[in-house]
Design a protein around this motif. Structure first.
Motif, PDB file in Angstrom:
ATOM      1  N   SER A  62      35.140  -3.914 -16.783  1.00  0.00           N
ATOM      2  CA  SER A  62      36.099  -5.040 -17.333  1.00  0.00           C
ATOM      3  C   SER A  62      37.040  -4.163 -18.790  1.00  0.00           C
ATOM      4  O   SER A  62      38.449  -5.551 -18.786  1.00  0.00           O
ATOM      5  CB  SER A  62      35.315  -5.867 -18.475  1.00  0.00           C
ATOM      6  OG  SER A  62      34.034  -5.557 -19.135  1.00  0.00           O
ATOM      7  N   ILE A  63      36.822  -3.888 -19.248  1.00  0.00           N
ATOM      8  CA  ILE A  63      37.385  -2.861 -20.468  1.00  0.00           C
ATOM      9  C   ILE A  63      38.665  -2.550 -19.385  1.00  0.00           C
ATOM     10  O   ILE A  63      40.074  -3.480 -20.158  1.00  0.00           O
ATOM     11  CB  ILE A  63      36.817  -1.983 -21.238  1.00  0.00           C
ATOM     12  CG1 ILE A  63      35.687  -2.681 -21.908  1.00  0.00           C
ATOM     13  CG2 ILE A  63      37.652  -0.909 -22.252  1.00  0.00           C
ATOM     14  CD1 ILE A  63      34.414  -0.926 -22.300  1.00  0.00           C
ATOM     15  N   THR A  64      39.184  -2.290 -18.679  1.00  0.00           N
ATOM     16  CA  THR A  64      39.540  -1.498 -17.946  1.00  0.00           C
ATOM     17  C   THR A  64      40.922  -2.479 -17.050  1.00  0.00           C
ATOM     18  O   THR A  64      42.341  -2.943 -17.743  1.00  0.00           O
ATOM     19  CB  THR A  64      39.828  -1.006 -16.579  1.00  0.00           C
ATOM     20  OG1 THR A  64      39.348   0.253 -17.672  1.00  0.00           O
ATOM     21  CG2 THR A  64      40.725  -0.283 -16.215  1.00  0.00           C
ATOM     22  N   ALA A  65      39.991  -3.557 -17.392  1.00  0.00           N
ATOM     23  CA  ALA A  65      40.602  -4.985 -16.505  1.00  0.00           C
ATOM     24  C   ALA A  65      41.436  -6.295 -17.426  1.00  0.00           C
ATOM     25  O   ALA A  65      42.151  -6.980 -17.088  1.00  0.00           O
ATOM     26  CB  ALA A  65      39.840  -6.240 -15.857  1.00  0.00           C
ATOM     27  N   GLY A  66      40.778  -6.202 -18.541  1.00  0.00           N
ATOM     28  CA  GLY A  66      41.695  -6.934 -19.626  1.00  0.00           C
ATOM     29  C   GLY A  66      40.547  -7.822 -19.815  1.00  0.00           C
ATOM     30  O   GLY A  66      41.118  -8.889 -20.137  1.00  0.00           O
ATOM     31  N   PHE A  67      39.333  -8.008 -19.965  1.00  0.00           N
ATOM     32  CA  PHE A  67      38.168  -9.198 -19.745  1.00  0.00           C
ATOM     33  C   PHE A  67      38.926  -9.813 -21.027  1.00  0.00           C
ATOM     34  O   PHE A  67      38.653  -9.273 -22.861  1.00  0.00           O
ATOM     35  CB  PHE A  67      37.431  -8.629 -19.972  1.00  0.00           C
ATOM     36  CG  PHE A  67      35.992  -9.642 -19.753  1.00  0.00           C
ATOM     37  CD1 PHE A  67      35.606 -10.361 -18.283  1.00  0.00           C
ATOM     38  CD2 PHE A  67      35.521 -10.283 -21.215  1.00  0.00           C
ATOM     39  CE1 PHE A  67      34.662 -11.434 -19.066  1.00  0.00           C
ATOM     40  CE2 PHE A  67      34.524 -11.806 -21.212  1.00  0.00           C
ATOM     41  CZ  PHE A  67      34.416 -11.742 -20.177  1.00  0.00           C
ATOM     42  N   GLY A  68      39.050 -11.144 -21.442  1.00  0.00           N
ATOM     43  CA  GLY A  68      39.132 -11.742 -22.891  1.00  0.00           C
ATOM     44  C   GLY A  68      40.873 -11.469 -23.918  1.00  0.00           C
ATOM     45  O   GLY A  68      40.145 -11.910 -24.452  1.00  0.00           O
ATOM     46  N   LEU A  69      41.131 -10.746 -23.142  1.00  0.00           N
ATOM     47  CA  LEU A  69      42.280 -10.183 -24.458  1.00  0.00           C
ATOM     48  C   LEU A  69      42.339 -10.913 -25.159  1.00  0.00           C
ATOM     49  O   LEU A  69      43.900 -11.492 -26.055  1.00  0.00           O
ATOM     50  CB  LEU A  69      43.070  -9.416 -23.669  1.00  0.00           C
ATOM     51  CG  LEU A  69      42.341  -7.655 -24.056  1.00  0.00           C
ATOM     52  CD1 LEU A  69      43.315  -6.819 -23.367  1.00  0.00           C
ATOM     53  CD2 LEU A  69      42.173  -7.391 -25.085  1.00  0.00           C
ATOM     54  N   HIS A  70      42.834 -12.070 -24.408  1.00  0.00           N
ATOM     55  CA  HIS A  70      43.614 -13.686 -24.799  1.00  0.00           C
ATOM     56  C   HIS A  70      43.335 -13.904 -26.371  1.00  0.00           C
ATOM     57  O   HIS A  70      43.252 -14.355 -26.672  1.00  0.00           O
ATOM     58  CB  HIS A  70      44.143 -14.664 -24.069  1.00  0.00           C
ATOM     59  CG  HIS A  70      45.686 -14.359 -23.414  1.00  0.00           C
ATOM     60  ND1 HIS A  70      46.801 -13.958 -23.848  1.00  0.00           N
ATOM     61  CD2 HIS A  70      46.071 -13.629 -22.513  1.00  0.00           C
ATOM     62  CE1 HIS A  70      47.735 -13.225 -22.916  1.00  0.00           C
ATOM     63  NE2 HIS A  70      46.915 -13.322 -22.147  1.00  0.00           N
ATOM     64  N   GLY A  71      41.605 -13.810 -25.954  1.00  0.00           N
ATOM     65  CA  GLY A  71      40.759 -14.018 -27.255  1.00  0.00           C
ATOM     66  C   GLY A  71      40.582 -13.372 -28.550  1.00  0.00           C
ATOM     67  O   GLY A  71      41.043 -12.595 -28.063  1.00  0.00           O
ATOM     68  N   ASP A  72      41.052 -13.778 -29.710  1.00  0.00           N
ATOM     69  CA  ASP A  72      41.012 -13.110 -30.750  1.00  0.00           C
ATOM     70  C   ASP A  72      40.032 -12.932 -31.973  1.00  0.00           C
ATOM     71  O   ASP A  72      39.537 -12.400 -32.926  1.00  0.00           O
ATOM     72  CB  ASP A  72      41.913 -14.293 -32.404  1.00  0.00           C
ATOM     73  CG  ASP A  72      42.905 -13.480 -31.559  1.00  0.00           C
ATOM     74  OD1 ASP A  72      43.859 -13.006 -30.382  1.00  0.00           O
ATOM     75  OD2 ASP A  72      44.075 -14.804 -32.045  1.00  0.00           O
ATOM     76  N   THR A  73      38.492 -13.740 -31.452  1.00  0.00           N
ATOM     77  CA  THR A  73      37.030 -13.082 -32.067  1.00  0.00           C
ATOM     78  C   THR A  73      36.334 -12.499 -30.705  1.00  0.00           C
ATOM     79  O   THR A  73      36.013 -12.896 -29.329  1.00  0.00           O
ATOM     80  CB  THR A  73      36.594 -13.636 -32.757  1.00  0.00           C
ATOM     81  OG1 THR A  73      35.963 -14.955 -31.814  1.00  0.00           O
ATOM     82  CG2 THR A  73      37.796 -14.878 -33.687  1.00  0.00           C
ATOM     83  N   LYS A  74      35.147 -11.616 -31.455  1.00  0.00           N
ATOM     84  CA  LYS A  74      34.229 -11.648 -30.731  1.00  0.00           C
ATOM     85  C   LYS A  74      33.212 -13.409 -29.887  1.00  0.00           C
ATOM     86  O   LYS A  74      32.491 -12.768 -29.003  1.00  0.00           O
ATOM     87  CB  LYS A  74      32.797 -10.672 -30.858  1.00  0.00           C
ATOM     88  CG  LYS A  74      32.487 -10.697 -32.301  1.00  0.00           C
ATOM     89  CD  LYS A  74      31.390  -9.942 -33.046  1.00  0.00           C
ATOM     90  CE  LYS A  74      31.198 -10.443 -33.934  1.00  0.00           C
ATOM     91  NZ  LYS A  74      30.716  -8.764 -34.718  1.00  0.00           N
ATOM     92  N   ASP A  75      33.383 -13.981 -30.662  1.00  0.00           N
ATOM     93  CA  ASP A  75      32.652 -15.258 -30.086  1.00  0.00           C
ATOM     94  C   ASP A  75      33.198 -16.157 -29.296  1.00  0.00           C
ATOM     95  O   ASP A  75      32.829 -17.446 -28.674  1.00  0.00           O
ATOM     96  CB  ASP A  75      32.512 -15.808 -31.844  1.00  0.00           C
ATOM     97  CG  ASP A  75      31.057 -15.031 -32.253  1.00  0.00           C
ATOM     98  OD1 ASP A  75      30.429 -14.196 -32.019  1.00  0.00           O
ATOM     99  OD2 ASP A  75      31.982 -15.438 -33.716  1.00  0.00           O
TER     100      ASP A  75
END
Length: 573
Positions: free
Chosen positions: A164-177
């Motif tokens: 998922s890190i390489t796939a850009g999982f959730g990158l449009h979010g600005d917080t871990k929550d």
């Protein structure tokens, strides 16, 4: 077949006779559109990005993150016919300006560009969402009313095998929550695409969220990533022709999902990792392979993953396999959705990976410029001070010769003791700052070319409960980079000053680590302790205003230490 086009909100904007995409990302939505009879079909005229399977009708079926098409054309109108489940989301880049295309179900034609005048457009249309969320898609054709120009592939090629890190999982979010949704993915902003982009390299992302080397996250029974090395499509038996993409570099960024939830067994992980490297080498005998550990695993899990990677590498004894640790950014957008690396962390990781690849391959890597932001866990007052003081530092004239002071509020205090230090002084002290914050503003330091630089940082890290390594690591990186860019500058690393008795054990621990950093980086270590400590080890009361900061007498003692060093560096006119 349904014909669809972009909405008017994403249309080209007229300005000084030019038509450009709106600066803010737009979403292209389905609307009826008539196709002019003068348009000509340009099937297969685009360059496919990523792996694919050719369909019987001549289309390109795809599924990996950031797979799609690239083309250059001169004309007014560009459309593409795409088959999709109706849930897929594409990223559209036109002359570098980004927008979003949400696909409809079935086979539809999408108007990607509509301009009133003929122009030359560089276009990339790539998959944002992953196959497990939104299925596969097929680019059936592209149609243009103009001339489709050749789009040669970049010479450098990098293959990523990841999760998922390489796939850009959730990158449009600005917080871990933040709540994950397929639209929050951003493979184009992953460390992989960023690093490859700095090299001007073409990239394939063979990555699926939740997958591991021998064990997937949450016991997912789907195929692990080493089984995907040959796959043209995710979780698909179609075999990819390696001759279509011969990577110069392969990056294996796996292991997080093996260890994040449960222990897969060290021997099983070691053997699985060894077999993966062996298979990669068999398929790509000339490629340099980079193994990656981190950045989300911590403690024993991180060490276990690194142990397995190192064991596999030692077993194979392949000189063209190297390893690198990637770390998150401690400033800016550290996190994205569900505890995944944020956009600034991705930039930090890209710089670390890029520097490593450049060293291994003798390639040039222009580092991505990181935004200078305060450490994410800094108190609100500290963030305010950091921002305001950084603005002042940016206004300082470039120093050529003289002395640069780098540190926190204790260093900043020299501003009010201007007559104590000899020569020209550039003060880069910021109150509340930590080792990570100092490292974040390294670009401002590197504007200058001082004769000597004195670093004093770390006392504020005590209040945040940071470990000695959390202090020493950024300081070491700071010194290494500064030494590389300004080798003519003599750097002095100073010990943290004494403070209240309860903090003295940690001060000593920090100072031991900093002394080791000085030895490892070849800079001089200045131990200030004897000059400032009372008999009980605390900061001398006659030199301090509050047991932490210095008064004028304290700065006079400090000046007596620094001035002989400053004066010894003066060169005759």
């Amino acid at each position: 077949m349904t014909v669809v086009s972009k909405s008017s909100s994403a249309a080209f904007l007229a300005f000084a006779g030019l038509f450009l995409w709106a600066c803010q990302p737009q979403t292209l939505t389905a609307e009826p559109s008539e196709i002019d009879s003068s348009e000509r079909t340009a099937v297969g005229s685009f360059r496919p990005l990523g792996r694919y399977v050719l369909t019987e009708s001549g289309g390109y079926q795809m599924g990996w993150p950031a797979s799609g098409l690239a083309l250059t054309f001169h004309g007014k109108t560009l459309t593409s016919t795409i088959t999709d489940s109706g849930e897929g989301i594409m990223d559209l880049s036109v002359n570098g300006q980004m927008s979003t295309l949400e696909l409809g179900a079935g086979t539809n034609r999408y108007t990607l560009i509509e301009s009133p005048t003929k122009q030359t457009f560089d276009v990339k249309l790539t998959r944002r969402t992953e196959s497990y969320d939104t299925g596969l898609f097929t680019i059936e054709s592209v149609q243009s009313d103009g001339e489709v120009l050749p789009t040669p592939a970049p010479k450098k090629k990098i293959l990523f095998l990841g999760d998922s890190i390489t796939a850009g999982f959730g990158l449009h979010g600005d917080t871990k929550d933040c709540a994950y949704a397929p639209k929050t993915n951003a493979p184009l902003q992953s460390y992989a695409k960023l690093a490859a982009g700095q090299f001007g390299a073409e990239v394939q992302l063979i990555a699926i969220s939740g997958r591991g080397v021998v064990h997937n996250w949450d016991d997912n029974p789907a195929p692990v990533m080493p089984l995907q090395i040959d796959s043209a499509l995710p979780d698909n038996g179609e075999q990819w022709d390696d001759n279509l993409f011969r990577p110069d570099v392969i990056v294996a960024a796996l292991g997080t999902n093996d260890w994040s939830v449960q222990n897969p067994g060290m021997e099983k992980f070691r053997l699985g990792y060894k077999n993966m490297l062996r298979d990669l080498r068999a398929q790509f005998p000339r490629a340099h392979i980079v193994t990656v550990s981190g950045p989300l695993l911590e403690g024993g899990k991180r060490e276990a993953a690194k142990d397995g990677i190192n064991w596999a590498m030692n077993e194979l004894r392949d000189p063209e396999i190297s390893t690198v640790d990637l770390t998150l950014s401690e400033t800016g957008l550290k996190w994205a959705c569900q505890y995944h690396p944020g956009r600034d962390s991705m930039k930090n990781m890209a710089n670390q990976l890029g520097a490593h690849i450049a060293d291994q391959m003798d390639w040039t890597y222009p580092a991505i410029q990181m935004p200078i932001k305060p450490q994410h866990d800094l108190a609100d007052d500290g963030k305010k001070v950091f921002t305001e003081r950084l603005s002042e530092i940016r206004e300082l004239p470039e120093l050529r010769g003289g002395t640069l002071l780098a540190g926190d509020s204790i260093t900043q205090g020299w501003r009010w003791q201007k007559n104590l230090l000899d020569g020209e002084i550039s003060n880069h002290g910021i109150g509340w700052d930590t080792a990570v914050g100092l490292h974040a503003r390294l670009p401002e330091v590197l504007r200058h070319r001082p004769d000597q630089m004195f670093i004093l940082i770390g006392t504020n890290d005590i209040g945040y409960g940071h470990t000695a390594q959390q202090v020493a690591g950024p300081v070491k990186s700071f010194i290494e980079r500064a030494s590389e860019v300004t080798p003519e500058t003599k750097i002095y690393l100073q010990s943290i000053l004494p403070r209240e008795s309860g903090s003295l054990p940690l001060v000593q621990t920090y100072n031991d680590a900093l002394k080791s950093v000085a030895a490892e980086t070849g800079v001089e270590y200045l131990d200030l302790t004897a000059n400032f400590a009372a008999q009980d080890g605390t900061l001398r009361k006659d030199l301090s205003t509050d047991g932490l900061h210095l008064n004028e007498d304290g700065y006079k003692v400090w000046a007596d230490i620094l001035n002989p060093i400053i004066n010894s560096s003066h060169k005759p006119d």
